[in-house]
Structure formats: C-alpha cells, structure tokens
Design a protein around this motif. Structure first.
Motif, PDB file in Angstrom:
ATOM      1  N   ARG A  98       9.649   2.235  12.559  1.00  0.00           N
ATOM      2  CA  ARG A  98       9.576   0.733  11.137  1.00  0.00           C
ATOM      3  C   ARG A  98       9.977  -0.191  11.963  1.00  0.00           C
ATOM      4  O   ARG A  98      10.404  -0.853  10.716  1.00  0.00           O
ATOM      5  N   LYS A 115       0.696  -1.431   0.174  1.00  0.00           N
ATOM      6  CA  LYS A 115       0.104  -0.203   0.179  1.00  0.00           C
ATOM      7  C   LYS A 115       0.743   1.646  -0.041  1.00  0.00           C
ATOM      8  O   LYS A 115       0.542   2.205  -0.809  1.00  0.00           O
ATOM      9  N   GLY A 167      -4.881   2.744   4.892  1.00  0.00           N
ATOM     10  CA  GLY A 167      -5.091   1.835   6.221  1.00  0.00           C
ATOM     11  C   GLY A 167      -5.098   0.663   6.139  1.00  0.00           C
ATOM     12  O   GLY A 167      -5.241  -0.018   5.146  1.00  0.00           O
ATOM     13  N   ALA A 199       2.257  -1.205  17.064  1.00  0.00           N
ATOM     14  CA  ALA A 199       0.969  -1.088  16.769  1.00  0.00           C
ATOM     15  C   ALA A 199      -0.530  -1.733  16.049  1.00  0.00           C
ATOM     16  O   ALA A 199      -1.418  -1.561  16.768  1.00  0.00           O
ATOM     17  N   THR A 215      -1.533   6.074   7.398  1.00  0.00           N
ATOM     18  CA  THR A 215      -2.840   6.192   8.691  1.00  0.00           C
ATOM     19  C   THR A 215      -1.704   5.186   9.145  1.00  0.00           C
ATOM     20  O   THR A 215      -2.063   5.843  10.904  1.00  0.00           O
ATOM     21  N   ARG A 250       1.209   3.084  14.930  1.00  0.00           N
ATOM     22  CA  ARG A 250       2.573   3.130  15.220  1.00  0.00           C
ATOM     23  C   ARG A 250       2.993   3.818  16.037  1.00  0.00           C
ATOM     24  O   ARG A 250       4.399   3.057  17.180  1.00  0.00           O
ATOM     25  N   ASP A 257      -8.459   1.100   7.810  1.00  0.00           N
ATOM     26  CA  ASP A 257     -10.550   1.442   7.647  1.00  0.00           C
ATOM     27  C   ASP A 257     -10.561   2.606   7.156  1.00  0.00           C
ATOM     28  O   ASP A 257     -12.010   3.385   7.327  1.00  0.00           O
ATOM     29  N   ILE A 258     -10.682   3.349   6.043  1.00  0.00           N
ATOM     30  CA  ILE A 258     -10.110   4.401   5.291  1.00  0.00           C
ATOM     31  C   ILE A 258     -11.267   4.335   4.608  1.00  0.00           C
ATOM     32  O   ILE A 258     -12.327   5.485   5.097  1.00  0.00           O
TER      33      ILE A 258
HETATM   34  O1   DC Z   1       0.044  -0.418   7.531  1.00  0.00           O
HETATM   35  P1   DC Z   1       0.990  -0.047   9.058  1.00  0.00           P
HETATM   36  O2   DC Z   1       1.636  -1.608   8.589  1.00  0.00           O
HETATM   37  O3   DC Z   1       2.263   0.882   9.251  1.00  0.00           O
HETATM   38  O4   DC Z   1       0.149  -0.227   9.928  1.00  0.00           O
HETATM   39  C1   DC Z   1       0.393  -1.271  11.418  1.00  0.00           C
HETATM   40  C2   DC Z   1      -0.493  -1.177  12.252  1.00  0.00           C
HETATM   41  O5   DC Z   1      -1.684  -0.010  12.862  1.00  0.00           O
HETATM   42  C3   DC Z   1      -1.748  -2.495  11.476  1.00  0.00           C
HETATM   43  O6   DC Z   1      -1.359  -3.415  11.884  1.00  0.00           O
HETATM   44  C4   DC Z   1      -2.831  -2.367  11.468  1.00  0.00           C
HETATM   45  C5   DC Z   1      -3.213  -0.803  12.232  1.00  0.00           C
HETATM   46  N1   DC Z   1      -3.997   0.072  11.454  1.00  0.00           N
HETATM   47  C6   DC Z   1      -5.211   0.520  11.607  1.00  0.00           C
HETATM   48  O7   DC Z   1      -5.875  -0.415  12.368  1.00  0.00           O
HETATM   49  N2   DC Z   1      -5.746   0.904  11.034  1.00  0.00           N
HETATM   50  C7   DC Z   1      -5.177   1.898  10.038  1.00  0.00           C
HETATM   51  N3   DC Z   1      -6.231   3.205   8.884  1.00  0.00           N
HETATM   52  C8   DC Z   1      -4.181   1.656   9.730  1.00  0.00           C
HETATM   53  C9   DC Z   1      -3.107   1.114  10.447  1.00  0.00           C
END
Ligand code: DC
Length: 221
Positions: free
Chosen positions: A88, A14, A126, A96, A32, A37, A128-129
């Motif tokens: 990271r 993504k 993300g 996270a 997001t 994180r 849930d966008i």
């Molecule tokens: O996209 P990412 O791997 O950097 O996201 C890290 C964690 O954040 C992921 O395991 C779930 C959570 N997350 C979320 O619940 N809702 C979002 N919009 C973005 C990330």
C-alpha cells in the motif's frame, strides 16, 4: 455465480465502496489491483528495472501469488508471505501501474482472477474487469471522479496511515497513473460499452455506496 465488475481510475473510491456494497449484498469483494501491486513489490524487491519487459517476464516464472479470504477480508500472499500491508505504499502504487503495462504480467493474472469469480458471487474491482477479465459480468460499473477529488481522498487516506506525502505530489501521481492506465496498449482503462458510468465527485461516501448498491440490485432482479 453472479459477478459484478467495478472499474475506474485510481482513487475513485472503488475499494472502499465495493467493500461496503459487497458486505451489504453478501458477495466476496475482490481487489485485483492488489495482484498488480504484489507483482510490483516483487520487482522492486528484486531491484528490476520496471521498463525492462524481458527481466520482468523472467521474474514471473515460478512466482506464486494468491488471494485468500479470511472472514471476507482479502489477503495477498506473495511467495508464502502476507504482503497485504506492504503493497500500500506510494512507490508500490507507481510500480504496479508500470508493470501492469506488461502483456505477460496481465496474462499471468488473467486466469487467477477468472478462477476466483467461478467460486463465489463476486464484486471485482480493477481497470479491465468489465472489458477483459469478466466480459460477461452480470453488472458493470465504471466509477470515476475528478482527479482533484481523488487526490484529496487518497491524500487523507495516506495521512491516516501515517504516510507523509504532499497533496500536490499525490495529485501529480494520480494524473500520471491515469495516463499510464488509460494509454497502455493492452487492456487500457476504458468503460465497457455496457457499463453504468457513475461520477462520485459530488457524492459523499455514503451516497456513493447507496447509489451503487441500488444500481446492482436494479440490474440483478
Ligand atoms: O486499484 P489499484 O490502485 O490498487 O491498482 C494498482 C495498479 O494496478 C493500477 O495503477 C493499474 C493496475 N491494475 C490494472 O492494470 N488492472 C486491474 N484490473 C487492476 C489494477
């Protein structure tokens, strides 16, 4: 303002794809996951048990997180400190995913994400966008790939950054995060009904970027 939602599981590409497509379209790319994180890092720094919802909630009060964009590049500021690189690591990824199951954490971040989308044309990535944060997004994409393909890509990324982890560990982390992300009660990872589902398992990065750029352009005319 135009908004594009890109949701999908960890490691589907993504961020790399959304970043490249945003550049081509002149949109602001908003990652997001970086917000979750940053909260995960904060809780780890405080030594808080990530299963203790009460302690997590109280640690949220007074917490300042914001995203700033320098030459189109997002930076995450946690209590005045730029933590863009510190968030990271594999341990922060897992933290996270765990704290993202907390309802207060999600509420805490909701307005922040919506406010960003009011200020400029965004491509927001993300989980849930399209379903929760921007349910009226102009275009919704659900980007996915097999767990093995995602683990391989994530493993190669970590190696490039000098972070040593075995492929098997990366794969089991991805599967565990998939489980957490799609089984949580609030805002689970599911495609929005009106999203375009794209599976990138067999695409190269360049093909994925072209495909998504075309899907967005077709829907914005
Ligand atoms: O996209 P990412 O791997 O950097 O996201 C890290 C964690 O954040 C992921 O395991 C779930 C959570 N997350 C979320 O619940 N809702 C979002 N919009 C973005 C990330």
């Amino acid at each position: 303002m135009v908004s594009v939602a890109i949701d999908g599981p960890a490691g589907a590409g993504k961020s790399t794809i959304a970043k490249a497509v945003s550049e081509r379209l002149g949109f602001t790319y908003v990652d997001t996951g970086a917000l979750y994180r940053a909260i995960g890092l904060h809780m780890l720094n405080l030594g808080i048990d990530l299963k203790n919802d009460e302690l997590i909630c109280s640690a949220l009060s007074g917490l300042k997180i914001n995203l700033i964009f320098k030459d189109g590049v997002q930076q995450v500021i946690l209590c005045g400190e730029d933590v863009s690189d510190l968030i990271r690591t594999p341990s922060v990824s897992m933290a996270a995913s765990q704290i993202s199951q907390n309802q207060e954490v999600r509420k805490f971040l909701l307005n922040l994400q919506r406010e960003i989308a009011l200020k400029s044309n965004v491509l927001m990535d993300g989980r849930d966008i399209g379903t929760v944060v921007l349910p009226n997004a102009d275009v919704k994409i659900f980007l996915t790939a097999s767990a093995e393909a995602r683990a391989r890509r994530r493993y190669e990324e970590l190696i490039k950054k000098g972070i040593k982890d075995s492929y098997e560990k990366v794969l089991s982390d991805i599967k565990l995060r998939d489980y957490y992300d799609s089984h949580r009660e609030i805002a689970p990872l599911i495609p929005a009904k009106d999203s375009v589902i794209i599976d990138t398992t067999k695409y190269t990065l360049e093909e994925s970027i072209d495909k998504i750029e075309n899907v967005i352009k077709e829907r914005l005319v």
